[in-house]
Design a protein around this motif. Structure first.
Motif, PDB file in Angstrom:
ATOM      1  N   GLN A  41     142.863  -4.428 -18.562  1.00 36.78           N
ATOM      2  CA  GLN A  41     143.290  -3.032 -18.476  1.00 36.78           C
ATOM      3  C   GLN A  41     144.119  -2.653 -19.703  1.00 36.78           C
ATOM      4  N   ARG A  42     144.208  -1.378 -19.935  1.00 33.13           N
ATOM      5  CA  ARG A  42     145.007  -0.810 -21.029  1.00 33.13           C
ATOM      6  C   ARG A  42     146.333  -0.347 -20.438  1.00 33.13           C
ATOM      7  N   VAL A  43     147.418  -0.538 -21.171  1.00 33.43           N
ATOM      8  CA  VAL A  43     148.741  -0.099 -20.724  1.00 33.43           C
ATOM      9  C   VAL A  43     149.254   0.921 -21.729  1.00 33.43           C
ATOM     10  N   GLU A  44     149.493   2.146 -21.255  1.00 33.23           N
ATOM     11  CA  GLU A  44     149.954   3.206 -22.140  1.00 33.23           C
ATOM     12  C   GLU A  44     151.359   3.630 -21.740  1.00 33.23           C
ATOM     13  N   LEU A  45     152.255   3.623 -22.711  1.00 30.62           N
ATOM     14  CA  LEU A  45     153.626   4.090 -22.515  1.00 30.62           C
ATOM     15  C   LEU A  45     153.778   5.314 -23.410  1.00 30.62           C
ATOM     16  N   ARG A  46     153.699   6.488 -22.818  1.00 25.50           N
ATOM     17  CA  ARG A  46     153.693   7.748 -23.581  1.00 25.50           C
ATOM     18  C   ARG A  46     154.865   7.812 -24.546  1.00 25.50           C
ATOM     19  N   GLY A  47     154.583   8.185 -25.765  1.00 28.33           N
ATOM     20  CA  GLY A  47     155.603   8.315 -26.789  1.00 28.33           C
ATOM     21  C   GLY A  47     155.935   7.009 -27.480  1.00 28.33           C
ATOM     22  N   PHE A  48     155.574   5.890 -26.865  1.00 30.34           N
ATOM     23  CA  PHE A  48     155.876   4.577 -27.437  1.00 30.34           C
ATOM     24  C   PHE A  48     154.626   3.950 -28.029  1.00 30.34           C
ATOM     25  N   GLY A  49     153.586   3.817 -27.205  1.00 33.44           N
ATOM     26  CA  GLY A  49     152.352   3.237 -27.694  1.00 33.44           C
ATOM     27  C   GLY A  49     151.489   2.718 -26.570  1.00 33.44           C
ATOM     28  N   LYS A  81     148.925  -0.210 -30.372  1.00 30.58           N
ATOM     29  CA  LYS A  81     148.812   0.966 -31.231  1.00 30.58           C
ATOM     30  C   LYS A  81     150.012   1.858 -30.941  1.00 30.58           C
ATOM     31  N   THR A  82     150.757   2.214 -31.989  1.00 31.53           N
ATOM     32  CA  THR A  82     151.952   3.025 -31.791  1.00 31.53           C
ATOM     33  C   THR A  82     151.586   4.429 -31.330  1.00 31.53           C
ATOM     34  N   GLY A  83     152.471   5.000 -30.526  1.00 32.38           N
ATOM     35  CA  GLY A  83     152.319   6.381 -30.096  1.00 32.38           C
ATOM     36  C   GLY A  83     152.820   7.316 -31.178  1.00 32.38           C
ATOM     37  N   LYS A  84     152.501   8.576 -31.014  1.00 31.36           N
ATOM     38  CA  LYS A  84     152.860   9.580 -32.025  1.00 31.36           C
ATOM     39  C   LYS A  84     154.374   9.652 -32.235  1.00 31.36           C
ATOM     40  N   ASP A  85     155.145   9.686 -31.154  1.00 32.92           N
ATOM     41  CA  ASP A  85     156.608   9.795 -31.269  1.00 32.92           C
ATOM     42  C   ASP A  85     157.212   8.595 -31.999  1.00 32.92           C
ATOM     43  N   LEU A  86     156.775   7.397 -31.639  1.00 31.97           N
ATOM     44  CA  LEU A  86     157.292   6.195 -32.293  1.00 31.97           C
ATOM     45  C   LEU A  86     156.897   6.179 -33.763  1.00 31.97           C
ATOM     46  N   HIS A  87     155.676   6.547 -34.052  1.00 30.92           N
ATOM     47  CA  HIS A  87     155.208   6.584 -35.437  1.00 30.92           C
ATOM     48  C   HIS A  87     156.062   7.548 -36.269  1.00 30.92           C
ATOM     49  N   GLN A  88     156.371   8.709 -35.700  1.00 34.91           N
ATOM     50  CA  GLN A  88     157.201   9.691 -36.418  1.00 34.91           C
ATOM     51  C   GLN A  88     158.621   9.176 -36.618  1.00 34.91           C
TER      52      GLN A  88
END
Length: 96
Positions: A41-49, A81-88
């Motif tokens: 399964q994929r684990v997504e933590l919004r804003g983090f990755g 894979k980094t999320g958008k917020d973490l990348h910024q």
């Protein structure tokens, strides 16, 4: 940051938590991520990755000590894979 540093930080930000409780929280989160990944399964933590599993094809590799060719079987590897917020946040100082 190590696991113990994360537990300490969690206790500092939540003084009502005892060491055993903070340790259980951290272990539960990491255990849940690991269990989900082991089930494909994929684990997504919004804003983090997002954590996922990728398959590496079998290939011909080399033994670094002897230089001899060896067959490397296909394997599953964790991928983040980094999320958008973490990348910024990581690149805010470099964008100027």
């Amino acid at each position: 940051m190590t696991r113990s540093e994360l537990i300490t930080l969690l206790m500092q930000k939540n003084p009502h938590l005892q060491f055993r409780e903070a340790t259980l929280l951290v272990s539960t989160v990491f255990g849940g991520i690991a269990q989900s990944l082991s089930q494909g399964q994929r684990v997504e933590l919004r804003g983090f990755g997002a954590f996922s599993v990728k398959e590496r094809d079998p290939r011909l590799g080399r033994n670094p000590k002897t230089g001899a060719q060896v067959q490397v079987d296909k394997k599953l590897v964790p991928f983040f894979k980094t999320g958008k917020d973490l990348h910024q946040r990581l690149n805010k100082d470099h964008s100027e």
